[in-house]
Design a protein around this motif. Structure first.
Motif, short mmCIF file in Angstrom:
data_model
loop_
_atom_site.label_atom_id
_atom_site.label_comp_id
_atom_site.label_asym_id
_atom_site.label_seq_id
_atom_site.Cartn_x
_atom_site.Cartn_y
_atom_site.Cartn_z
N MET A 189 -12.42 -86.91 60.25
CA MET A 189 -12.10 -88.32 60.47
C MET A 189 -11.28 -88.88 59.31
O MET A 189 -10.40 -89.73 59.51
CB MET A 189 -13.38 -89.13 60.65
CG MET A 189 -14.20 -88.75 61.88
SD MET A 189 -13.26 -88.76 63.43
CE MET A 189 -12.81 -90.47 63.54
N ILE A 216 -8.05 -88.37 68.76
CA ILE A 216 -8.90 -89.56 68.86
C ILE A 216 -9.09 -89.98 70.32
O ILE A 216 -10.19 -90.36 70.73
CB ILE A 216 -8.31 -90.72 68.03
CG1 ILE A 216 -8.33 -90.35 66.54
CG2 ILE A 216 -9.08 -92.02 68.26
CD1 ILE A 216 -7.41 -91.20 65.69
N LEU A 267 -15.48 -93.74 63.11
CA LEU A 267 -14.34 -94.47 63.67
C LEU A 267 -14.27 -95.88 63.10
O LEU A 267 -13.19 -96.38 62.78
CB LEU A 267 -14.46 -94.53 65.20
CG LEU A 267 -14.22 -93.23 65.97
CD1 LEU A 267 -14.62 -93.40 67.44
CD2 LEU A 267 -12.76 -92.80 65.87
N VAL A 300 -10.16 -96.76 62.35
CA VAL A 300 -9.26 -95.93 63.13
C VAL A 300 -8.54 -96.73 64.21
O VAL A 300 -7.35 -96.53 64.46
CB VAL A 300 -10.03 -94.74 63.76
CG1 VAL A 300 -9.14 -93.96 64.72
CG2 VAL A 300 -10.55 -93.82 62.66
#
Length: 640
Positions: free
Chosen positions: A266, A330, A379, A384
């Protein structure tokens, strides 16, 4: 008499033009056939020069879209593809480059290449030329051989992206045992490693056989690559692609990885998306040659300057490739399928968890509740969504035009468009997977809807892929607003500035839309908008709802695609499901109009039986629900 003479004269004139046109067309066809025959003769020639010349000519020939069908129909691929195995490195290189370019034209071309047995020589290339090859620093053909290998890998990638048969061929060959050896950066360099990773990223996805092979052949190498030091575009590309391959070797399930690896992956995705692609393109646009006042390109840069410019262009392309790969990863993480456990044995355990989560006041399991908590946390912590949303913005128009005018940077413009489209598709997934707070709250979601609407209705974009992804975002945003837990009666405040003219712009856009997928998204979207207005009925909102209802009814009668018709009717059922809409239903004579459309839906369903599974489900659901709804609403309206 004058009119008669004029008509006759026009007929004679048209006949002459038609004859001239037919002669020109015949000459063009003859010329094309002669060119194809010449290319065939050269490809089958005995000398290296003949074959090389034939491949070069063919490469230029396929640059004209109208020539592609002729190349396919005349079977030139069957003659050119075996030259991947030619003893001369220059011929192999020319063949690989031409075939790779041909495969990139459009997806159905890859099907034609498969029909002409391109996989046999391509597989033989890897078996014969790649199993033990190492670039020789002192070889005159070193750069040529590297380029040939990269082109063959990219050709394989394009074929596997569009053809399940190509993926099957790869699984039955030794290719997946050969490619992992090319992940050694010190031995093969960034270009080769990146090409191999891009190919593996595609081939391994949803492919259990490939997953196991890559796990056993290069798991340690992949883990080494994601911990590379450095943040220049080439290194970000390598790390991002490696992360994607690792995830795909685990069936797309991040949660099967150790928590430290999840955080590392991530972190990589966030760093890749933190690079400002617009700023990079702005900087590059100030370096490329410009057109002068007469429209001609300025003098090309000197050799040294040209090499520097080429490196800058390559760096931007690598950065855009890395960002698109990150966005695709993603999007997969946030897809609906990711919420389902891969092991059926654990389904009962998941159900218990779902029941526990459902104790949220209304017994509804939200999509964001299904996202694994460690993934959701990553996230949110790495912001993100904000980074992906930033990729939906293109550089300034003048910057794009400058990059498009210079031949060396034209590819960047195509990659920018692709990045924008993929980012919107990813946003669509993320909207339904993340909690409202991570999306900027309801006001933030509303802004997403407005900004996506500008792409759809204001700019008149000709890019259909972009329009489809933007309309999907609009639909998802309104869905999210509709499903939020707080007082829905206040939702209307979000649309206080929405004038009836704005509604008309949307409706006109749907009327003019020729793409079923986009049309379906827009119909559902205006239906959700009307449903939100139901929460605060007054003269203005009632007028808007009736306008939208009449429009959807009108479109339903014009609709040729049964699944879009089903979507439209299902939208009306949702809109009028609430009892407070009874008087509006009576006002627009909804029951009578739906009763006319019900047999039309059934008839179209009988005519259009060959539909994808998800469309069949949609159509069958509409056929089942519509009569029940008509009877229910008829009874309600009769009591008014």
């Amino acid at each position: 008499m004058g009119k008669v003479r004029k008509t006759k004269a026009r007929k004679v004139k048209n006949a002459v033009v038609s004859e001239e046109s037919n002669e020109e067309e015949q000459l063009s066809n003859d010329s094309k056939e002669n060119a194809v025959q010449t290319i065939l003769d050269q490809l089958q020639g005995a000398s290296v020069e003949e074959k090389y010349c034939g491949l070069q000519t063919l490469a230029m020939f396929i640059e004209i879209p109208e020539n592609i069908d002729e190349v396919i129909n005349q079977g030139l691929v069957k003659v050119a593809a075996p030259l991947l195995l030619d003893p001369a490195s220059s011929v192999r290189n020319a063949s690989s480059g031409m075939l790779r370019n041909l495969s990139a034209v459009k997806l159905d071309i890859c099907d034609s290449l498969m029909d002409q047995d391109i996989m046999t020589p391509l597989t033989c290339y890897f078996h014969e030329h790649a199993e033990s090859w190492i670039p020789d620093p002192i070889s005159k053909s070193r750069d040529e051989d590297i380029d040939t290998f990269v082109q063959c890998v990219n050709l394989l990638l394009n074929l596997c992206e569009s053809s399940d048969l190509a993926v099957k061929y790869v699984g039955q060959s030794r290719i997946l045992d050969i490619l992992p050896r090319y992940l050694d950066m010190s031995l093969f360099g960034i270009d080769i490693v990146a090409a191999v990773l891009q190919c593996l990223f595609v081939v391994v996805e949803d492919n259990p056989l490939a997953m196991e092979k890559i796990k056993s052949n290069c798991q340690k190498q992949l883990q080494t690559l994601i911990y590379l030091e450095g943040t220049d575009p080439s290194q970000l590309l390598i790390k991002t692609l490696s992360a994607g391959v690792i995830i795909n070797t685990h069936g797309g399930k991040l949660t099967t990885l150790p928590i430290e690896m999840i955080n590392q992956i991530m972190s990589i995705l966030a760093k890749t998306l933190s690079v400002d692609h617009r700023f990079a393109c702005n900087q590059l646009s100030s370096q490329v040659p410009l057109k002068n006042t007469s429209g001609k390109m300025e003098d090309p840069p000197k050799i040294k300057d040209a090499q520097i410019l080429d490196k800058q262009i390559k760096a931007v392309i690598q950065m855009l490739d890395a960002q698109q790969s990150a966005i695709e990863i993603i999007a997969n993480i946030c897809s609906d399928e990711d919420g389902d456990d891969i092991n059926s044995d654990s389904s009962s355990e998941n159900n218990e968890i779902d029941e526990e989560i459902c104790q949220n006041g209304n017994g509804t399991l939200l999509t964001e509740d299904k996202l694994p908590p460690e993934v959701l946390e990553a996230l949110v912590n790495f912001e993100v969504f904000q980074r992906v949303w930033a990729r939906t913005e293109m550089p300034a128009q003048n910057v794009v035009m400058i990059l498009k005018d210079y031949e060396g940077s034209q590819l960047i413009c195509k990659k920018l468009q692709s990045l924008q489209t993929r980012a919107l598709l990813c946003v669509n997934n993320m909207i339904s997977s993340l909690p409202n707070a991570s999306l900027g709250g309801v006001n933030g979601i509303y802004k997403i809807w407005v900004d996506a609407g500008k792409l759809v209705f204001k700019q008149r974009e000709e890019n259909l892929n972009l329009l489809e992804s933007a309309t999907a975002v609009m639909r998802a945003a309104l869905d999210k607003i509709k499903l939020r837990d707080s007082d829905k009666a206040s939702d209307i405040s979000l649309f206080n500035d929405l004038a009836i003219s704005d509604i008309e712009i949307m409706l006109t856009g749907i009327r003019q839309c020729e793409v079923p997928e986009i049309r379906s998204n827009l119909i559902r979207m205006v239906g959700i908008l009307a449903l939100l207005l139901v929460n605060n009925l007054n003269d203005i909102t009632s007028n808007v709802i009736c306008t939208i209802t009449d429009f959807i009814i009108e479109q339903s009668h014009k609709e040729n695609e049964v699944w879009v018709l089903a979507e439209a009717l299902d939208t009306l059922v949702d809109l009028y499901a609430e009892d407070e809409t009874d008087y509006l239903a009576a006002k627009v004579k909804l029951v009578d109009k739906l009763a006319i459309l019900a047999p039309i839906l059934k008839n179209k369903a009988r005519q259009q039986k060959r539909l994808p599974k998800e469309y069949k489900v949609l159509v069958n659901t509409a056929i089942t629900n519509l009569p029940r709804f008509i009877n229910y609403k008829k009874e309600r309206v009769s009591k008014l």
